[in-house]
Structures are given as C-alpha cells and as structure tokens.
Design an enzyme around this catalytic site. Sequence first.
Site, PDB file in Angstrom:
ATOM      1  N   ASP A   1       0.869  -1.161   0.000  1.00 31.46           N
ATOM      2  CA  ASP A   1       0.000   0.000   0.000  1.00 31.46           C
ATOM      3  C   ASP A   1       0.911   1.216   0.000  1.00 31.46           C
ATOM      4  O   ASP A   1       1.912   1.262   0.727  1.00 31.46           O
ATOM      5  CB  ASP A   1      -0.920  -0.004   1.223  1.00 31.46           C
ATOM      6  CG  ASP A   1      -2.180   0.818   0.960  1.00 31.46           C
ATOM      7  OD1 ASP A   1      -2.542   0.997  -0.220  1.00 31.46           O
ATOM      8  OD2 ASP A   1      -2.798   1.295   1.927  1.00 31.46           O
TER       9      ASP A   1
ATOM     10  N   HIS B   1      10.055   4.522  -4.253  1.00 30.90           N
ATOM     11  CA  HIS B   1       9.663   4.036  -2.933  1.00 30.90           C
ATOM     12  C   HIS B   1       9.360   2.542  -2.961  1.00 30.90           C
ATOM     13  O   HIS B   1       9.785   1.785  -2.121  1.00 30.90           O
ATOM     14  CB  HIS B   1       8.416   4.809  -2.482  1.00 30.90           C
ATOM     15  CG  HIS B   1       7.459   5.055  -3.616  1.00 30.90           C
ATOM     16  ND1 HIS B   1       7.748   5.969  -4.617  1.00 30.90           N
ATOM     17  CD2 HIS B   1       6.292   4.477  -3.973  1.00 30.90           C
ATOM     18  CE1 HIS B   1       6.786   5.955  -5.519  1.00 30.90           C
ATOM     19  NE2 HIS B   1       5.883   5.048  -5.154  1.00 30.90           N
TER      20      HIS B   1
HETATM   21  P1  IMP Z   1      -2.131   2.007  -3.806  1.00 28.90           P
HETATM   22  O1  IMP Z   1      -3.296   1.931  -2.874  1.00 28.90           O
HETATM   23  O2  IMP Z   1      -0.891   1.407  -3.275  1.00 28.90           O
HETATM   24  O3  IMP Z   1      -2.470   1.557  -5.191  1.00 28.90           O
HETATM   25  O4  IMP Z   1      -1.738   3.533  -4.009  1.00 28.90           O
HETATM   26  C1  IMP Z   1      -2.655   4.542  -3.801  1.00 28.90           C
HETATM   27  C2  IMP Z   1      -2.501   5.623  -4.806  1.00 28.90           C
HETATM   28  O5  IMP Z   1      -1.246   6.260  -4.621  1.00 28.90           O
HETATM   29  C3  IMP Z   1      -2.539   5.208  -6.261  1.00 28.90           C
HETATM   30  O6  IMP Z   1      -3.839   5.134  -6.759  1.00 28.90           O
HETATM   31  C4  IMP Z   1      -1.792   6.337  -6.917  1.00 28.90           C
HETATM   32  O7  IMP Z   1      -2.627   7.439  -7.100  1.00 28.90           O
HETATM   33  C5  IMP Z   1      -0.768   6.693  -5.863  1.00 28.90           C
HETATM   34  N1  IMP Z   1       0.518   6.034  -6.135  1.00 28.90           N
HETATM   35  C6  IMP Z   1       0.991   4.879  -5.618  1.00 28.90           C
HETATM   36  N2  IMP Z   1       2.213   4.615  -6.103  1.00 28.90           N
HETATM   37  C7  IMP Z   1       2.507   5.623  -6.959  1.00 28.90           C
HETATM   38  C8  IMP Z   1       3.631   5.912  -7.785  1.00 28.90           C
HETATM   39  O8  IMP Z   1       4.626   5.199  -7.858  1.00 28.90           O
HETATM   40  N3  IMP Z   1       3.549   7.046  -8.506  1.00 28.90           N
HETATM   41  C9  IMP Z   1       2.462   7.886  -8.473  1.00 28.90           C
HETATM   42  N4  IMP Z   1       1.409   7.650  -7.737  1.00 28.90           N
HETATM   43  C10 IMP Z   1       1.414   6.527  -6.979  1.00 28.90           C
END
Ligand code: IMP
Length: 195
Positions: A68, A176
């Site tokens: 996450d 990250h």
């Molecule tokens: P998730 O729940 O891990 O998918 O991440 C939540 C949200 O964070 C995603 O829908 C993206 O909007 C943002 N996000 C996560 N990782 C990245 C990245 O590497 N680059 C840009 N946005 C990210």
Amino acid sequence: MTLIFATNNENKVQEIRNTLDDSFEIISLKEAGIHQDIPEPHDTLEANATEKSRTIFDLKGMDCFSEDTGLEVAALLGEPGVKSARYADDEPQFADNIDKLLDKMSSHTNRNARFRTVISLILNGKEHQFEGICEGIIAYDRSGTGGFGYDPVFIPDGATQTFGEMTMEEKKQYSHRVKALAKLTDWLKENKNKV
Ligand code: IMP
C-alpha cells in the site's frame, strides 16, 4: 519462489517483475484467478497492506505479498496519505486527484512530499513488513505522461524531472516501491530457508 502479488495494477506488476530476478515468479491477482476487490478499509498504510495480504492468504493459502502506497505532503499534514487513490472522489481518478492536490497546494510554498510504500509479506502464514520512502517535492504543474497516479507532479530529490517524464528504468532509481522491494528481497534471500 512463487508469490502472489495482491494487485491488479499492471504498472505495479511490471515495475516489480523488472526489479526482481528470475528466482521469483510473480503472479498477479488475475493470474491467480482472484477477481474480487480487496478491501482497503483502514486509516494506515500498514493496516491496509496487512488486510490485503491476509485476504489473499486466506483465499489461496499461498505465499503472497501486498503493498500500500501513499503520497504524504508536508504542507497538507500528510494528506492525501492513505486516501491517495480516492483523494478527489470515491471512484479512483488520477486526473481529478492531481487537480485537487494542485488546487490545495496553490497557496503553499513548502512543496515537500514523499511517497511511502508498505509491503506486507505472508510467508508460511507469518507476516513481515517492509517500508520504502522516496522524498521529493510537488511541482506547480503537470509534466510528462509516463507512469501513473501522481507521477506527473512529483519530482524526487536529486532529479530535475517528474516521475511522469522518466522511463521506468529512471524511476526505479528513486522509487519508494523499489526500495521496499529491495528490503523484501534481501530479507527473503537471507531467510527463505530458515522460515
Ligand atoms: P495504492 O493503494 O498502493 O495503489 O496507491 C494509492 C494511490 O497512490 C494510487 O492510486 C496512486 O494514485 C498513488 N501512487 C501509488 N504509487 C505511486 C507511484 O509510484 N507514482 C504515483 N502515484 C502513486
């Protein structure tokens, strides 16, 4: 070693396959035959990551991991954080999320922000967590069309371009998720025969 990766985000699957060597076979949710939505109901990245990997483990009984990620903006006191995917609306929309972020940041000169990833690995039924952080700043406008999410407005420390302007290879140097994965793979190499 075969691991289910608890995501349907093809960008993330590709990033991770690109990072790991051939000794790891990564199976996406679709490839594992899991078509249901995995809940992310909690208010921390850690708890959501645990929820996702536990859900997969309970369904399949296989080694798996989830991640996450949140964008934590200093001037917004850590927002959007755990709400990064649904910042503007309940339906995840990258463009609307960026619009809301740029709007909220319009009066702030402190542009410091970071991406933080938490990985939850379940190996033989036991959970282990790993964190990866990428510090940077929020740009004033979008640049680039690569990547996903907030990539067009995030400039990592040490770079002059946004993630959206970088190739996947360039983004990997700062990412990250790659940092959290490196911790996961180091740990697996050291511990996979002990657990
Ligand atoms: P998730 O729940 O891990 O998918 O991440 C939540 C949200 O964070 C995603 O829908 C993206 O909007 C943002 N996000 C996560 N990782 C990245 C990245 O590497 N680059 C840009 N946005 C990210």
